[in-house]
Design an enzyme around this catalytic site. Structure first.
Site, PDB file in Angstrom:
ATOM      1  N   TYR A  36       0.824  -1.218   0.000  1.00  0.00           N
ATOM      2  CA  TYR A  36       0.000   0.000   0.000  1.00  0.00           C
ATOM      3  C   TYR A  36       0.859   1.270   0.000  1.00  0.00           C
ATOM      4  O   TYR A  36       0.343   2.370   0.165  1.00  0.00           O
ATOM      5  CB  TYR A  36      -1.044  -0.005   1.126  1.00  0.00           C
ATOM      6  CG  TYR A  36      -0.534  -0.165   2.544  1.00  0.00           C
ATOM      7  CD1 TYR A  36       0.208   0.842   3.167  1.00  0.00           C
ATOM      8  CD2 TYR A  36      -0.808  -1.318   3.275  1.00  0.00           C
ATOM      9  CE1 TYR A  36       0.657   0.704   4.463  1.00  0.00           C
ATOM     10  CE2 TYR A  36      -0.358  -1.476   4.578  1.00  0.00           C
ATOM     11  CZ  TYR A  36       0.381  -0.454   5.170  1.00  0.00           C
ATOM     12  OH  TYR A  36       0.832  -0.593   6.453  1.00  0.00           O
ATOM     13  N   LYS A  43       5.615   4.823   4.502  1.00  0.00           N
ATOM     14  CA  LYS A  43       6.144   3.857   3.523  1.00  0.00           C
ATOM     15  C   LYS A  43       6.219   4.487   2.127  1.00  0.00           C
ATOM     16  O   LYS A  43       7.129   4.197   1.348  1.00  0.00           O
ATOM     17  CB  LYS A  43       5.287   2.593   3.496  1.00  0.00           C
ATOM     18  CG  LYS A  43       5.323   1.766   4.783  1.00  0.00           C
ATOM     19  CD  LYS A  43       6.622   0.990   4.945  1.00  0.00           C
ATOM     20  CE  LYS A  43       6.499  -0.034   6.075  1.00  0.00           C
ATOM     21  NZ  LYS A  43       7.741  -0.764   6.324  1.00  0.00           N
TER      22      LYS A  43
END
Ligand code: COA
Length: 282
Positions: free
Chosen positions: A148, A163
């Protein structure tokens, strides 16, 4: 699958290497001849992993540190290299995550995950990168992200944002540091059962639903991630940099594609429905 001395003479630091996927990568690297340095916040798992590596005939050292703190990271690297010799590979695996509605996140909650994931990755990467540049030696970095990182995800906002930042860092530095012979790649794993991740992300019977989203029909295994992490550190990957390799049984492609929901039904039923929609032959 790999020659047993493939990584002999190499030294890798795996952050969060005492447990879960970090431990799996550290153990596999050691099995193939690398000297291992691991760090984390809790000493017991670090000690246990180093003892297990030593019992299997490998070399490993640990230091307790918090990757959020740049000074602590610097001190940890000095301490580790005094024992292992120069480190030439880094796996940014240490992470923090939990499920929480974004409107309920406290400033401390957002801060905690972003500092571990994004700042922690930067701190370790810069600390080693500047050493490699100064020493004029090649280095390799693997950043563990998530599928994701490019889609975003509800209920894990700090992790998704951090991330995504790590992925941008991977690609930015792959270009900037290529001239120094430093490679940076990322691995984006889908769900791989480990105590740390599943206790935080799979509460309340969510496992069944998560499994149903994976076209390959199963979760990943730590050894599969470890073998990919070996390849990316190995001489075979010398020209691979700035890449993100997805390891998820096609999970994100399925959840991101318009008609992917069909894969949740028996294939024969799906084909029957699709066939019924075909124009009749005249
Ligand atoms: N939901 C909402 N907020 C949470 C939370 C949860 N499940 N868990 C922690 N927080 C908040 C705390 O309330 C605190 O915020 P506050 O100071 O504003 O109240 C903040 O997060 C930090 O919590 P703390 O307990 O001090 O954690 P930490 O900074 O020592 O640890 C975590 C970081 C929270 C990410 C913790 O889960 C951790 O140590 N994770 C490491 C392992 C891991 O997450 N692995 C995931 C692999 S996918």
């Amino acid at each position: 699958m790999y020659q047993s001395d493939l990584l002999a003479g190499r030294t890798f630091l795996v952050t969060g290497g005492g447990t879960g996927l970090g431990r799996a990568m550290a153990m596999r690297y050691a099995e193939l001849g690398a000297t291992i340095a691991i760090c984390g916040r809790r000493t017991a798992p670090l000690e246990a992993t180093c003892a297990d590596i030593a019992a299997a005939g490998g070399k490993a050292h640990w230091v307790s540190t918090d990757v959020r703190d740049m000074e602590a990271v610097e001190a940890a690297i000095v301490e580790l290299e005094a024992k292992t010799g120069p480190i030439d590979g880094l796996v940014n695996n240490a992470a923090g995550n939990f499920l929480c509605a974004s409107e309920d996140l406290s400033p401390g909650a957002f801060d905690s995950v972003v500092k571990i994931v994004l700042y922690g990755t930067f701190n370790c990467t810069q600390a080693l990168g500047k050493r490699w540049i100064e020493r004029d030696t090649q280095g390799a970095v693997i950043n563990i992200v998530t599928t994701y990182a490019w889609m975003g995800s509800a209920f894990v906002l700090p992790s998704a944002a951090a991330k995504a930042g790590v992925l941008a860092m991977t690609r930015s530095l792959a270009v900037e540091w290529a001239t120094y012979g430093i490679r940076l790649n990322a691995i984006a794993p889908g769900p791989i059962p480990t105590e740390g991740a599943f206790s935080r992300l799979m509460a309340g019977g969510m496992e069944k639903e998560a499994l149903a989203r994976i076209p390959a029909g199963r979760f990943g295994r730590p050894d599969e991630l470890a073998d990919l992490a070996v390849y990316l550190m190995s001489p075979a990957a010398q020209w691979v940099t700035g890449e993100v390799v997805t390891l998820d049984g096609a999970e994100w492609l399925k959840s991101g594609q318009e008609f992917s929901g069909f894969t949740s039904h028996p294939r024969a039923n799906v084909k029957a429905v699709l066939n019924s929609m075909r124009p009749k032959k005249k």
